[in-house]
Scaffold this active site. Structure first.
Site, mmCIF file in Angstrom:
data_model
loop_
_atom_site.group_PDB
_atom_site.id
_atom_site.type_symbol
_atom_site.label_atom_id
_atom_site.label_comp_id
_atom_site.label_asym_id
_atom_site.label_seq_id
_atom_site.Cartn_x
_atom_site.Cartn_y
_atom_site.Cartn_z
ATOM 1 N N ASP A 34 50.243 -11.512 -37.796
ATOM 2 C CA ASP A 34 49.795 -10.626 -36.712
ATOM 3 C C ASP A 34 48.665 -11.217 -35.887
ATOM 4 O O ASP A 34 48.150 -10.553 -34.983
ATOM 5 C CB ASP A 34 49.332 -9.292 -37.301
ATOM 6 C CG ASP A 34 48.173 -9.480 -38.276
ATOM 7 O OD1 ASP A 34 48.394 -10.054 -39.348
ATOM 8 O OD2 ASP A 34 47.041 -9.070 -37.951
ATOM 9 N N ASP A 91 43.094 -17.710 -50.732
ATOM 10 C CA ASP A 91 42.256 -18.245 -49.658
ATOM 11 C C ASP A 91 40.852 -18.597 -50.150
ATOM 12 O O ASP A 91 40.330 -19.674 -49.849
ATOM 13 C CB ASP A 91 42.179 -17.251 -48.488
ATOM 14 C CG ASP A 91 42.075 -15.797 -48.928
ATOM 15 O OD1 ASP A 91 41.803 -15.553 -50.122
ATOM 16 O OD2 ASP A 91 42.249 -14.906 -48.086
ATOM 17 N N ASP A 97 48.063 -15.728 -40.065
ATOM 18 C CA ASP A 97 48.829 -14.585 -40.535
ATOM 19 C C ASP A 97 49.774 -14.144 -39.433
ATOM 20 O O ASP A 97 49.571 -14.459 -38.245
ATOM 21 C CB ASP A 97 47.900 -13.433 -40.914
ATOM 22 C CG ASP A 97 47.268 -13.635 -42.289
ATOM 23 O OD1 ASP A 97 47.735 -14.513 -43.037
ATOM 24 O OD2 ASP A 97 46.292 -12.914 -42.606
ATOM 25 N N ASP A 101 58.951 -15.583 -45.892
ATOM 26 C CA ASP A 101 59.247 -15.307 -47.297
ATOM 27 C C ASP A 101 60.180 -14.113 -47.460
ATOM 28 O O ASP A 101 60.478 -13.716 -48.583
ATOM 29 C CB ASP A 101 57.950 -15.068 -48.071
ATOM 30 C CG ASP A 101 57.701 -16.116 -49.145
ATOM 31 O OD1 ASP A 101 58.399 -17.150 -49.125
ATOM 32 O OD2 ASP A 101 56.830 -15.902 -50.005
#
Length: 640
Positions: A199, A293, A197, A150
């Site tokens: 990481d 979520d 995600d 993004d």
């Protein structure tokens, strides 16, 4: 006086007998499932007896409006605490066990699209995550890896081309992460979707240990724990590295298992696999909140889909590194959960079972714990400073009713929960967060002021100690008020009448108990230096070094960029004179090359710091695979 002493002995002895009974039930609960349930029921009964006594016999209704208001407020906070404790006991009434199902249980392996959601994370973090995804054991023609950027960054696109994965982006950032994932859903066609995600580094077995559950057509998503390989601010700043788990582990490893018993697993935004058709049935990832979520999982459950929790660390990632950033993250979660509840009220959402409604309602109430803790902190301070009566009690009655209730709460918590949380650390965590989350919860509940989505900063390094005075200020004020209350009140112990002295003693101990957690809340705002760009994993990997036959050497810690080697004999690798290139080999790492950047004699052994020469992406993936297959999360790594 004799009658009073007899009465005194009676209540003390009765209290001791009740505590002894509670401990006997606790001891029995550790070896017997039947005793365990009996103890849980007994704990609830003792808690209820205390609260009924508090409700009908201790309110200061005759001491004025302020006393009555504060007394009722404190009692409500205690009833909320009982509610949350009761729901926790329901979650753990039966031990969690959903069995193990592997991909071999599927007749034909399905296609999977793996989405790595990113906005502004640096390329080294992304490179590590991509390498971990490429290490996943799954047919190459059935797994497609997409970086969903993004941030529209050219360096991210170049990284994808270099590592051989797909790059997706869009023209705007509408609906933040939810919009990013929905954009990827429109451009892909895999039967299942794995979300990570930026990481989070998965283990090679991730899909093998999750995709098999979809053999049941009713399964909508499979969630695994979100666990971190670096210390959070409580572990790091307070120097409790190997003594306490990550602040989130209690929810991720314990509460999620309890929720799974009632098909109420919370999707946490990462480390999950979804059935694409299920996501499409609810219109993709829900938008309009900053915690998409939670809404995703709840809406799927409302449609009748099953949610599976796999209680195994299959992915590890970066924890928030500063307390200031941790506060901002939790404020966002707090407000996001309230937003979701307003938009999709679990009490009225069609399709949820009564237990699912209760669990999601409890999840909402949880985010008001800051308000609850502030009440607990201010009540003794108000009494010590102003003398305002908040509880109209006889101290011996308090001992009789409160002590067994407290003992039952502490011991039932130990019975239900593993080493991932204690009552003491729950108190410290909640007091540290209380001022900020109290404000966030009330602001969102009352005013619903829109707030933008912001990615939590991670992977930041500092070389000096800093103090976040802004974060510490509320706790400094509370500590100063506590000290002022003690200074004002304690001299009166010499001349005050006995009933006042008793009240002062009770509120003094209460204030001191809170004060310890307040001090910890200040200390966690002192940010220690984090100098390493990558975290090290402690290992014991025997190696051989070229041109050093006969020396006994091993790797003792490793990261993607370097290793520490220990040898029993000094080798001719003097880093103070020249950077020496070395080649090492081991059973699990094959051959590695690097430069010795320091050497140090430690007793009879010599240690060497070696900066690795990674070379190809294949070598990099091999190192990442070695590290993260062994990574169980920071606390478990340190506790080995």
């Amino acid at each position: 006086m004799t009658a009073y002493l007899l009465n005194l002995d009676h209540r003390i002895y009765l209290t001791a007998l009740l505590v002894l009974l509670i401990y006997v039930l606790f001891a029995g609960s550790r070896n017997s499932a039947g005793f365990r349930k009996l103890f849980i029921v007994s704990a609830v009964i003792f808690n209820l007896i205390y609260l009924i006594w508090r409700t009908f016999y201790t309110l200061p209704l005759s001491f004025g409006i302020i006393s009555a208001f504060l007394g009722i407020l404190l009692l409500l906070a205690e009833w909320v605490g009982f509610w949350q404790s009761f729901v926790l006991k329901l979650l753990f009434w039966n031990p969690f066990d959903n069995g193990q199902i592997s991909a071999e249980d599927l007749t034909d392996k399905p296609t999977v699209d793996l989405f790595i959601a990113t906005y502004n994370e640096n390329t080294e973090i992304l490179r590590k995550t991509i390498a971990g995804c490429q290490n996943i054991v799954y047919p190459r023609d059935l797994l497609r890896i997409y970086l969903c950027d993004d941030g529209r960054r050219e360096e991210a696109r170049s990284l994808c081309e270099e590592m051989g994965i797909f790059y997706l982006t869009r023209e705007d950032n509408q609906h933040a992460k939810a919009g990013n994932i929905n954009n990827a859903l429109k451009q892909t066609c895999g039967e299942y979707v794995m979300l990570l995600d930026a990481d989070m580094v998965p283990k090679a077995s991730f899909l093998n240990k999750t995709i098999g559950y979809f053999a049941d057509e009713k399964v909508g998503f499979v969630q695994t724990p979100q666990v971190f390989y670096n210390p959070d601010p409580f572990q790091f700043n307070l120097k409790f590295d190997d003594s306490i788990p990550n602040e989130q582990d209690f929810f991720m490893l314990e509460i999620q298992g309890g929720r799974a018993n009632y098909n109420a697993v919370l999707h946490v935004g990462t480390n999950a696999v979804f059935r694409r058709s299920a996501l499409e049935e609810i219109g993709g990832v829900p938008t309009g909140t900053i915690t998409e979520d939670m809404a995703t999982g709840m809406l799927l459950q409302a449609k009748g889909y099953l949610s599976i929790f796999v209680k195994e660390v299959l992915c590890t990632g970066l924890s928030v590194e500063s307390f200031h950033d941790l506060v901002k993250q939790r404020e966002r979660w707090c407000r996001g959960n309230i937003q979701v509840t307003k938009k999709w009220n679990p009490l009225t959402l069609k399709g949820l079972s009564p237990m699912q409604r209760l669990i999601y309602l409890d999840g909402l109430i949880y985010w008001f714990f800051g308000v609850q803790k502030i009440i607990y902190i201010l009540c003794p301070i108000i009494f010590l400073i102003t003398g305002t009566v908040i509880m109209n009690i006889d101290p011996l009655d308090l001992i009789l009713f409160w002590t067994p209730s407290f003992a039952a709460s502490v011991l039932s918590f130990r019975t239900l929960v593993s080493e991932n949380r204690t009552i003491t650390w729950s108190h410290i965590y909640e007091v540290a967060m209380a001022p900020y989350l109290a404000a966030s919860a009330l602001m969102e509940a009352l005013f619903s002021r829109p707030i933008p989505f912001k990615v939590t900063p991670k992977g930041q390094n500092t070389d000096r100690t800093t103090i976040s005075f802004r974060s510490a200020l509320p706790h400094i004020v509370m500590l100063a008020l506590t000290a002022a209350g003690l200074v004002i009140t304690l001299p009166g112990l010499i001349v005050d009448p006995p009933d006042v002295i008793n009240a002062v003693i009770i509120n003094t101990f209460w204030a001191l108990y809170n004060g310890i957690a307040i001090v910890m809340g200040i200390l966690v705002c002192i940010e220690r230096p984090r100098r390493r760009s990558t975290d090290r994993l402690t290992v014991s990997e025997p190696i051989s070094i070229a041109d050093a036959e006969g020396a006994s050497c091993k790797i003792v810690d490793i990261s993607e960029t370097g290793i520490k080697v220990e040898c029993d004999d000094a080798l001719d690798l003097d880093a103070e004179k020249v950077i020496t290139s070395v080649s090492i080999a081991s059973k699990n790492l094959d051959e590695l090359k690097g430069d010795v950047v320091w050497a140090k004699k430690e007793g009879r052994r010599v240690s060497y710091g070696i900066r690795l020469k990674i070379g190809s992406n294949e070598n990099y993936r091999r190192i990442v695979n070695y590290i993260y297959e062994r990574n169980k999360g920071y606390h478990q790594n340190k506790s080995k």
